[in-house]
Write a protein that holds these residues in place. Structure first.
Motif, PDB file in Angstrom:
ATOM      1  N   GLY A  96       1.340  -1.345  -0.182  1.00  0.00           N
ATOM      2  CA  GLY A  96      -0.370  -0.241   0.210  1.00  0.00           C
ATOM      3  C   GLY A  96       0.805   0.959   0.113  1.00  0.00           C
ATOM      4  O   GLY A  96       0.409   2.119  -0.178  1.00  0.00           O
ATOM      5  N   LEU A  97       2.182   1.549   0.632  1.00  0.00           N
ATOM      6  CA  LEU A  97       2.883   2.652   1.000  1.00  0.00           C
ATOM      7  C   LEU A  97       3.420   2.695  -0.148  1.00  0.00           C
ATOM      8  O   LEU A  97       3.455   3.904  -1.120  1.00  0.00           O
ATOM      9  N   ALA A  98       3.655   1.429  -1.599  1.00  0.00           N
ATOM     10  CA  ALA A  98       4.337   1.904  -2.490  1.00  0.00           C
ATOM     11  C   ALA A  98       3.852   1.774  -4.144  1.00  0.00           C
ATOM     12  O   ALA A  98       3.906   2.839  -4.295  1.00  0.00           O
ATOM     13  N   ALA A  99       2.446   1.651  -3.824  1.00  0.00           N
ATOM     14  CA  ALA A  99       1.056   2.270  -4.552  1.00  0.00           C
ATOM     15  C   ALA A  99       1.062   3.937  -4.543  1.00  0.00           C
ATOM     16  O   ALA A  99       0.765   4.537  -5.156  1.00  0.00           O
ATOM     17  N   THR A 100       0.921   4.230  -2.639  1.00  0.00           N
ATOM     18  CA  THR A 100       0.916   5.787  -2.516  1.00  0.00           C
ATOM     19  C   THR A 100       2.115   6.349  -3.328  1.00  0.00           C
ATOM     20  O   THR A 100       1.272   7.266  -3.713  1.00  0.00           O
ATOM     21  N   ARG A 101       3.090   5.864  -2.717  1.00  0.00           N
ATOM     22  CA  ARG A 101       4.504   6.456  -2.609  1.00  0.00           C
ATOM     23  C   ARG A 101       4.017   7.312  -4.263  1.00  0.00           C
ATOM     24  O   ARG A 101       4.874   8.484  -5.279  1.00  0.00           O
ATOM     25  N   ASP A 102       3.458   5.688  -5.350  1.00  0.00           N
ATOM     26  CA  ASP A 102       4.234   6.165  -6.828  1.00  0.00           C
ATOM     27  C   ASP A 102       2.646   6.526  -7.740  1.00  0.00           C
ATOM     28  O   ASP A 102       2.917   7.672  -8.268  1.00  0.00           O
TER      29      ASP A 102
END
Length: 72
Positions: free
Chosen positions: A38-44
């Motif tokens: 989820g954090l990776a998707a939010t960052r992207d």
């Protein structure tokens, strides 16, 4: 004072504390994997929005550039 014999009797047969422990560990591992994803998707998504904003600001700036005027 409990002796070995009494201690064995005090435990329930079929005690599932090890199974519950495994389930908690599995749940926590899946939760951590989900948080990382989820954090990776939010960052992207955040970086994509920033890039879009920068492109818009660059286009606005380019439209209002005036050519130097020459005086006779």
């Amino acid at each position: 004072m409990l002796t070995k014999r009494n201690h064995r009797k005090s435990r329930r047969p079929g005690c599932r504390s090890g199974v519950l422990s495994f389930e908690w560990i599995l749940l926590c591992v899946l939760l951590v994997i989900g948080i990382i994803g989820g954090l990776a998707a939010t960052r992207d998504a955040f970086l994509h929005e920033i890039v879009d904003t920068i492109e818009v600001v660059d286009r606005i700036d380019a439209e209002f550039v005036k050519a130097p005027t020459t005086t006779p």
